[in-house]
Enzyme design. Sequence first.
Site, PDB file in Angstrom:
ATOM      1  CB  CYS C  85      -0.928   0.005   1.216  1.00 36.02           C
ATOM      2  SG  CYS C  85      -1.691  -1.581   1.505  1.00 36.02           S
ATOM      3  CB  CYS C 208     -12.496  -1.400   6.627  1.00 30.18           C
ATOM      4  SG  CYS C 208     -12.686  -2.530   8.010  1.00 30.18           S
ATOM      5  CB  SER C 209      -9.645   2.183   3.469  1.00 30.61           C
ATOM      6  OG  SER C 209      -8.779   1.071   3.521  1.00 30.61           O
ATOM      7  CB  ILE C 211     -12.652  -2.516  -2.863  1.00 36.41           C
ATOM      8  CG1 ILE C 211     -12.190  -3.588  -1.863  1.00 36.41           C
ATOM      9  CG2 ILE C 211     -12.249  -2.872  -4.281  1.00 36.41           C
ATOM     10  CD1 ILE C 211     -12.907  -4.917  -2.031  1.00 36.41           C
ATOM     11  CE  LYS C 330     -15.090   4.253   6.320  1.00 37.21           C
ATOM     12  NZ  LYS C 330     -15.710   4.218   4.983  1.00 37.21           N
ATOM     13  CG  HIS C 334      -6.453   2.175   0.384  1.00 35.37           C
ATOM     14  ND1 HIS C 334      -5.280   2.738  -0.100  1.00 35.37           N
ATOM     15  CD2 HIS C 334      -6.064   1.107   1.147  1.00 35.37           C
ATOM     16  CE1 HIS C 334      -4.239   2.030   0.347  1.00 35.37           C
ATOM     17  NE2 HIS C 334      -4.690   1.044   1.092  1.00 35.37           N
TER      18      HIS C 334
END
Lengths: 348, 134, 387
Positions: C85, C208-209, C211, C330, C334
């Site tokens: 990442c 969570c970030s 997709i 977020k 991402h």
Amino acid sequence: MVGIIGYGAYIPKYRIKMEEIAAVWGEEAQRIKKGLGIEEKAVPGTDEDSATMAVEAGRIALARAEIDSKKIGACYVGSESHPYAVKPTATIVAEALACGNDTMSADFEFACKAGTSAMQCCMGLVKSNMIKYALAIGSDTAQGRPGDALEYSAAAGAGAYIIGNEKGEILAEIEETVSFSSDTPDFWRRQHAEFPQHGGRFTGLPAYFKHVMGAAQALFEKTGTFARDYDYFVFHQPNGKFPREVAKMLGIEEKKLSPGLVCSRIGNTYSGASLIGLARVLDDAKPGEKIFVASFGSGAGSDAFSINVTDNIVERRKEGMTVEEFIAEKEYLTYGQYVKHRRKLKSL
Amino acid sequence: MASEALPLSWRRIPERYCLIGNSCENCKTNFFPTRKICPNCRRRGKLADKTYSGKGKVYSYSLVNVVPQGFELDAPYVLAIIELEEGPRVTAQIVDCGEKDVKIGSLVKMVFRKIKEDGDEGVIHYGFKFGLVK
Amino acid sequence: MRDVAIVGVGMSKFGEEWNRGFREIVIDAGKKALNDAKIKGEEIDGMFVGTMAAGSLIGQEHVGALIADFMGLTPIASTRVEAACASGGVAFRQGYMAIASGLHDCVVVGGAEKMTDVSTASVSDALGGAGDQEWELFMGATFPALYAFMAKRHMHEYGTTEEQMASVAVKNHYNAARNPCAQYQNEITIETVMKSKVVASPLKVFDCSPITDGAAAVVLMPLEKAKKYTEKPIKIIASAQASDVIALHSRRSLTELAATKIAAKKAFAQAKLTPKDIDVCEVHDCFTIAEIMAIEDLGFFKKGEGGKASAEGKTRLDGEIPINTSGGLKGCGHPVGATGIKQIVEIAWQLRGEANQRQVKDARIGMTHNVGGSGATCAIHILEKGF
């Protein structure tokens, strides 16, 4: 002298009650419980199989034997539910127990008596001084077809025994063993079939009773003993009824039978059954007591053993969980969860 | 699913089945999994195999609801970082328990379980997980 | 070493770009950056592209050459950079070094990830590669689970709460709703986060970030030359990177990222600055707990006080130190390889005063913090208004 220097049992944590299964098939739970003499049965976790349970039982046996696992010369695993059709369970178990590469390893299959067959082979190897120690395990995650009578009893569990020939190490001497077998198709599973088939009532008289009684009589004859000479009797326990009927035929009191009869609380653990029953007896037996064991495997045969408990048992059994502790440690499943645990959901 | 990573999994059997790691005889640091170079001593390091007892305690944990492919049947499961009594930490599932049964510091011991299977026809990968000590 | 400046920036709209593929989004961002830099393309003599998992996600490797080709930039030197990442941040550092060293005179640095061409399960498996495949992922770990381990420890050691973590997501959605390029344009509440499905306890879906498909690009030049192209050059005053052991379980502490602390220390030393000098910062909030740990590790707040600071609004647009004005991972989305470059783009916009509704007043110095995996790589850059 040949005998047991370490033993261990393993029973998975999950249980399903007869009521839970009976409700799905519209059966009367009370009638089934009474008929089978089983209240609930042990079910493996989603990540357990005959190999993992064999390792767990084996680790307890090793801890009790207090030997270096590298000295184990043979590792034989008996099961009717080996994880692979081709590829041994025994190599998985020997590797996990760090037995070393010089171990004679093989899988045994003889329905519910594969474990005791393995034990007889181990006795021969140790008695003949071919190897110093041998490990025999019976382990099963037995399956019954949904709705079949077997679904109520087919359970999961394992028993492991390390055989040695040094008096100072033996916690229970195996004085003698015999077998009684014949070609009797009472229960079978063909190569690619998922579930076994059985002959219903034919599994009784011509199969279980004939072979268990045959082995018992042969053992008594060979050893010159009588039923009254034994303090405990352990029989293969596909249900609670069959062993009680055999006991009646041999004139055995309930108190000599009940310590080794655990199927009412865990079901029929197949290759594990008589070995877990024996472990249950060894957990409590006193030095000097005498144990009779007769397994039964469909197809059919029975292996009988005459076992004398020695002084060493008191120290050796201090390590590891007892059968009663395993039985007490439980969590109930619904039928739906059971279906998932046993992978009866075809789309999974 | 074909068993494509066969040699990869097979090479790890001693570590996964028996918790065999190694230890640097120079700085006395224990490692799991095995290292080929001691990160503390580098060239002066002397590494020797070491089998861990399998006893440890929970360092951190999580109930994993959304699981990777191949773990569907086990879901949800408690996954944890276990601190072995000899020092190294490992990531593994804690079996036969719910989230409420586990706390940071809970005592655990190694058990032998299936980690995952390569479908119905592929190989079964076994290895260590942990069970709560009562 | 020459001073290096950013002369152009651009990014694609982040989100689920069903009708655009990897090439289209990269070229979209690249064109915007080139237009912003007012260059035609002949000036460019090198390119670096950060992308993490093109092989797993779209079956495409050799991404450096692919992009040079479709950008019409062959035969320039074009290199793919991978650091999970942190691929974008590390690619940016490669571009910086290429110019600073004098080997190149005009470099494009891009970052991109096309994540929605495969199932969510396949994305999770691909991202899992950022951890220790054999000793974390094989054992049933997921990235949410690894950050959940950190969250559980942070809660255990410092009393951080789930509500405090949720406040990070709320703030980042607020900022995202003011960023036209962000994936999410909606504001949320603490309840939205708290009531969302648990992914890996204590982390919920809204911790969570997401997709995301997206790409971002920047054009770098020596500072001296930059002034010929732009009135608003952005000077790179620090570029630092650090690594750590790859498996989370092998770290001494789970409540800090050592790589972040070390890279930050180096970056502040290079820039001769302290955390107090930073006006705006983009941090790697792949999970809400990650932002809390980042603002502590970067020195904006004391260890253990990041959760409280977030809940008290100290990281909002009008707070002490505005964090993730873009919406962060977020809120903005991402696309893993693109994230590190998007952070640079956002800070450049902030320093140029072009962040509109989310503009931080008088921002002069900005920072980016890009993390790979569970913290095994960290790339930090400090940028300064060059005009």
